[in-house]
Design a protein around this motif. Structure first.
Motif, PDB file in Angstrom:
ATOM      1  N   SER A  67     -27.812  42.840 -10.544  1.00  0.00           N
ATOM      2  CA  SER A  67     -27.036  41.609 -10.377  1.00  0.00           C
ATOM      3  C   SER A  67     -26.904  41.224  -8.908  1.00  0.00           C
ATOM      4  N   ALA A  68     -26.685  42.230  -8.066  1.00  0.00           N
ATOM      5  CA  ALA A  68     -26.529  41.956  -6.631  1.00  0.00           C
ATOM      6  C   ALA A  68     -27.820  41.400  -6.042  1.00  0.00           C
ATOM      7  N   ARG A  69     -28.944  41.894  -6.552  1.00  0.00           N
ATOM      8  CA  ARG A  69     -30.235  41.401  -6.060  1.00  0.00           C
ATOM      9  C   ARG A  69     -30.482  39.947  -6.469  1.00  0.00           C
ATOM     10  N   GLU A  70     -29.763  39.512  -7.514  1.00  0.00           N
ATOM     11  CA  GLU A  70     -29.833  38.093  -7.912  1.00  0.00           C
ATOM     12  C   GLU A  70     -28.879  37.256  -7.073  1.00  0.00           C
ATOM     13  N   GLY A  71     -28.192  37.900  -6.156  1.00  0.00           N
ATOM     14  CA  GLY A  71     -27.285  37.169  -5.270  1.00  0.00           C
ATOM     15  C   GLY A  71     -25.835  37.182  -5.734  1.00  0.00           C
ATOM     16  N   LYS A  72     -25.532  37.962  -6.778  1.00  0.00           N
ATOM     17  CA  LYS A  72     -24.150  37.980  -7.286  1.00  0.00           C
ATOM     18  C   LYS A  72     -23.301  39.014  -6.553  1.00  0.00           C
ATOM     19  N   GLY A  96     -15.574  59.519  -8.552  1.00  0.00           N
ATOM     20  CA  GLY A  96     -15.741  58.169  -9.093  1.00  0.00           C
ATOM     21  C   GLY A  96     -17.139  57.625  -8.916  1.00  0.00           C
ATOM     22  N   MET A  97     -17.228  56.318  -8.938  1.00  0.00           N
ATOM     23  CA  MET A  97     -18.512  55.625  -8.972  1.00  0.00           C
ATOM     24  C   MET A  97     -19.230  55.531  -7.620  1.00  0.00           C
ATOM     25  N   ALA A  98     -18.529  55.741  -6.531  1.00  0.00           N
ATOM     26  CA  ALA A  98     -19.132  55.487  -5.212  1.00  0.00           C
ATOM     27  C   ALA A  98     -20.374  56.358  -4.981  1.00  0.00           C
ATOM     28  N   GLY A  99     -20.279  57.635  -5.253  1.00  0.00           N
ATOM     29  CA  GLY A  99     -21.410  58.555  -5.049  1.00  0.00           C
ATOM     30  C   GLY A  99     -22.619  58.182  -5.893  1.00  0.00           C
ATOM     31  N   PRO A 100     -22.459  58.128  -7.238  1.00  0.00           N
ATOM     32  CA  PRO A 100     -23.580  57.760  -8.095  1.00  0.00           C
ATOM     33  C   PRO A 100     -24.201  56.418  -7.717  1.00  0.00           C
ATOM     34  N   THR A 101     -23.367  55.474  -7.282  1.00  0.00           N
ATOM     35  CA  THR A 101     -23.902  54.157  -6.920  1.00  0.00           C
ATOM     36  C   THR A 101     -24.804  54.265  -5.694  1.00  0.00           C
ATOM     37  N   TYR A 102     -24.345  54.952  -4.656  1.00  0.00           N
ATOM     38  CA  TYR A 102     -25.196  55.122  -3.471  1.00  0.00           C
ATOM     39  C   TYR A 102     -26.478  55.870  -3.832  1.00  0.00           C
ATOM     40  N   GLU A 103     -26.377  56.850  -4.727  1.00  0.00           N
ATOM     41  CA  GLU A 103     -27.591  57.589  -5.128  1.00  0.00           C
ATOM     42  C   GLU A 103     -28.600  56.677  -5.797  1.00  0.00           C
ATOM     43  N   VAL A 104     -28.110  55.831  -6.708  1.00  0.00           N
ATOM     44  CA  VAL A 104     -28.994  54.876  -7.376  1.00  0.00           C
ATOM     45  C   VAL A 104     -29.593  53.913  -6.355  1.00  0.00           C
ATOM     46  N   LEU A 105     -28.768  53.458  -5.423  1.00  0.00           N
ATOM     47  CA  LEU A 105     -29.239  52.510  -4.405  1.00  0.00           C
ATOM     48  C   LEU A 105     -30.327  53.131  -3.533  1.00  0.00           C
ATOM     49  N   PHE A 106     -30.094  54.349  -3.076  1.00  0.00           N
ATOM     50  CA  PHE A 106     -31.092  55.010  -2.226  1.00  0.00           C
ATOM     51  C   PHE A 106     -32.400  55.196  -2.991  1.00  0.00           C
ATOM     52  N   GLN A 107     -32.250  55.577  -4.274  1.00  0.00           N
ATOM     53  CA  GLN A 107     -33.431  55.794  -5.094  1.00  0.00           C
ATOM     54  C   GLN A 107     -34.247  54.504  -5.241  1.00  0.00           C
ATOM     55  N   ALA A 108     -33.555  53.387  -5.232  1.00  0.00           N
ATOM     56  CA  ALA A 108     -34.217  52.091  -5.380  1.00  0.00           C
ATOM     57  C   ALA A 108     -34.710  51.554  -4.041  1.00  0.00           C
ATOM     58  N   GLY A 109     -34.594  52.369  -2.988  1.00  0.00           N
ATOM     59  CA  GLY A 109     -35.111  51.973  -1.681  1.00  0.00           C
ATOM     60  C   GLY A 109     -34.145  51.130  -0.854  1.00  0.00           C
ATOM     61  N   TRP A 110     -32.907  51.032  -1.299  1.00  0.00           N
ATOM     62  CA  TRP A 110     -31.899  50.236  -0.575  1.00  0.00           C
ATOM     63  C   TRP A 110     -31.537  50.912   0.753  1.00  0.00           C
ATOM     64  N   THR A 111     -31.298  50.085   1.783  1.00  0.00           N
ATOM     65  CA  THR A 111     -30.738  50.596   3.038  1.00  0.00           C
ATOM     66  C   THR A 111     -29.567  49.688   3.416  1.00  0.00           C
ATOM     67  N   PRO A 112     -28.671  50.146   4.285  1.00  0.00           N
ATOM     68  CA  PRO A 112     -27.527  49.304   4.677  1.00  0.00           C
ATOM     69  C   PRO A 112     -27.968  47.979   5.306  1.00  0.00           C
ATOM     70  N   SER A 128     -30.434  46.133   4.195  1.00  0.00           N
ATOM     71  CA  SER A 128     -31.072  45.252   3.212  1.00  0.00           C
ATOM     72  C   SER A 128     -30.133  44.103   2.818  1.00  0.00           C
ATOM     73  N   ASP A 129     -30.615  43.232   1.934  1.00  0.00           N
ATOM     74  CA  ASP A 129     -29.843  42.014   1.624  1.00  0.00           C
ATOM     75  C   ASP A 129     -28.665  42.251   0.697  1.00  0.00           C
ATOM     76  N   VAL A 130     -28.527  43.455   0.162  1.00  0.00           N
ATOM     77  CA  VAL A 130     -27.362  43.739  -0.686  1.00  0.00           C
ATOM     78  C   VAL A 130     -26.325  44.517   0.120  1.00  0.00           C
ATOM     79  N   GLU A 131     -25.171  43.893   0.292  1.00  0.00           N
ATOM     80  CA  GLU A 131     -24.095  44.544   1.041  1.00  0.00           C
ATOM     81  C   GLU A 131     -23.292  45.450   0.100  1.00  0.00           C
ATOM     82  N   VAL A 132     -22.797  46.555   0.622  1.00  0.00           N
ATOM     83  CA  VAL A 132     -21.983  47.462  -0.194  1.00  0.00           C
ATOM     84  C   VAL A 132     -20.651  47.703   0.512  1.00  0.00           C
ATOM     85  N   GLU A 133     -19.565  47.588  -0.230  1.00  0.00           N
ATOM     86  CA  GLU A 133     -18.240  47.865   0.342  1.00  0.00           C
ATOM     87  C   GLU A 133     -17.475  48.799  -0.585  1.00  0.00           C
ATOM     88  N   VAL A 134     -16.938  49.870  -0.026  1.00  0.00           N
ATOM     89  CA  VAL A 134     -16.070  50.760  -0.799  1.00  0.00           C
ATOM     90  C   VAL A 134     -14.627  50.395  -0.446  1.00  0.00           C
TER      91      VAL A 134
END
Ligand code: SAH
Length: 326
Positions: free
Chosen positions: A72-77, A91-107, A109-115
């Motif tokens: 969804s975030a990659r669609e701009g949401k 909680g979700m923060a760890g698994p989310t970063y793991e999924v993001l890294f696996q998908a090649g995301w870096t800080p 990139s165009d998807v911002e992440v805020e905890v």
């Protein structure tokens, strides 16, 4: 970062009451296009959800949620993933970063992440029972779904011996009933049976319940999925229904005399049992003939550490600076 870029917000909403949610948590949910979380938590922010895509999820779909959030975030949401307490605490923060890294995301990139931090169960439960965390504390999850039991047991053993105040998360469920019993047994090897324990269920929620007990009766209490168990250290006490851990631990130790400071030998020496004073006394004891092995035993510290302290250069300057500041 362009305004069209998507965003993932990992929102900790606190223990489960609107009053204990932060302003930023509410604002994050308000600014989201997509809100993902358990039904119970989504209900708490019902007033903010109009016009949003709401994804109500069950317990075992954490990774799916992160994958969905990224898509969804990659669609701009802007996606808000709701966690109870703090999203970074079991909680979700760890698994989310793991999924993001696996998908090649870096800080970058165009998807911002805020905890977005929230009051974790340990904070909420501590506040309800008094002030049990005023000295060193830690948390251990008794859930062996993703962690091997020997790892959990070793940590229980280590922190019980080290006299931490401990919060047990995920202490018991329908299927996991013996973990709390074994935790109790491990603790009883190091702590007194009358060590204060608080069993807090559903803190700041409708079915909130607080029970004070002692270590030897801990596992007999009504404990479930929404319970956090707080075990005091050797100085924690309960008075007028309040569990309190004293702040002045070092002084107490000296008062009770655990062998680490000896009466009469301190005449003319630094009274401090802090690092500087202790080091000074250690050197004197060693110079007067006490062996490294004997010092290690008396101070309950590894011999190689004692050796290291004894052989380190004396920090004259630091001492004089300290003194001149006083
Ligand atoms: N992220 C959450 C923890 C999730 S693990 C946080 O920071 O609080 C789930 C465990 O948290 C539960 O098994 C329970 O031990 C604890 N917990 C969560 N909410 C609680 C509440 N309102 N009262 C007591 N314990 C709670």
């Amino acid at each position: 970062m362009s305004s069209a870029a998507g965003k993932i917000m990992l929102v900790g909403i606190g223990p489960g009451s609107v009053d204990h949610m932060t302003h930023r948590a509410r604002a994050a949910i308000a600014e989201a296009d997509v809100v993902v979380g358990y039904v119970t938590y989504i209900k708490l922010v019902a007033d903010l959800l109009e016009g949003k895509e709401v994804v109500r999820k069950g317990m075992t779909e954490e990774l799916d949620r992160a994958v969905h959030a990224l898509a969804s975030a990659r669609e701009g949401k802007k996606v808000a993933l709701i966690s109870s307490g703090d999203a970074g605490v079991y909680g979700m923060a760890g698994p989310t970063y793991e999924v993001l890294f696996q998908a090649g995301w870096t800080p970058e990139s165009d998807v911002e992440v805020e905890v977005i931090p929230g009051a974790s169960a340990i904070n909420a439960c501590a506040a309800l029972v008094g002030a049990p965390l005023t000295h060193d504390f830690c948390s251990i999850s008794l859930s062996d779904l993703l962690t091997p039991w020997p790892v959990i047991a070793r940590r229980l053993d280590a922190v019980a011996a080290a006299d931490f105040v401990v919060a047990l998360y995920n202490p018991k469920s329908g299927r996991r009933t013996q973990q709390i019993v074994q935790a109790q047994q491990l603790f009883l090897r190091h702590r007194r049976p009358d060590t204060p324990v608080a069993v807090v269920k559903s803190a700041y929620r409708r079915r909130e319940r607080i029970e004070f007990t002692t270590l030897d009766h801990m596992s007999e209490c009504d404990i479930g999925m929404l319970t956090t168990v707080l075990i005091g250290n050797s100085h924690t006490f309960v008075r007028h229904g309040l569990m309190v851990t004293p702040r002045g631990y070092a002084n107490k130790y000296e008062l009770h005399g655990d062998g680490s400071t000896r009466e009469g030998e301190k005449r003319g020496r630094s009274l401090s049992t802090g690092l500087l004073g202790w080091t000074e006394n250690l050197r004197i004891d060693h110079a007067e003939g006490e062996t490294v092995a004997a010092l290690a035993l008396r101070h309950k510290l590894p011999a190689d550490y004692i050796e290291m302290v004894l052989t380190a250069p004396v920090e004259e300057e630091a001492v004089s600076v300290e003194e001149s500041e006083e």
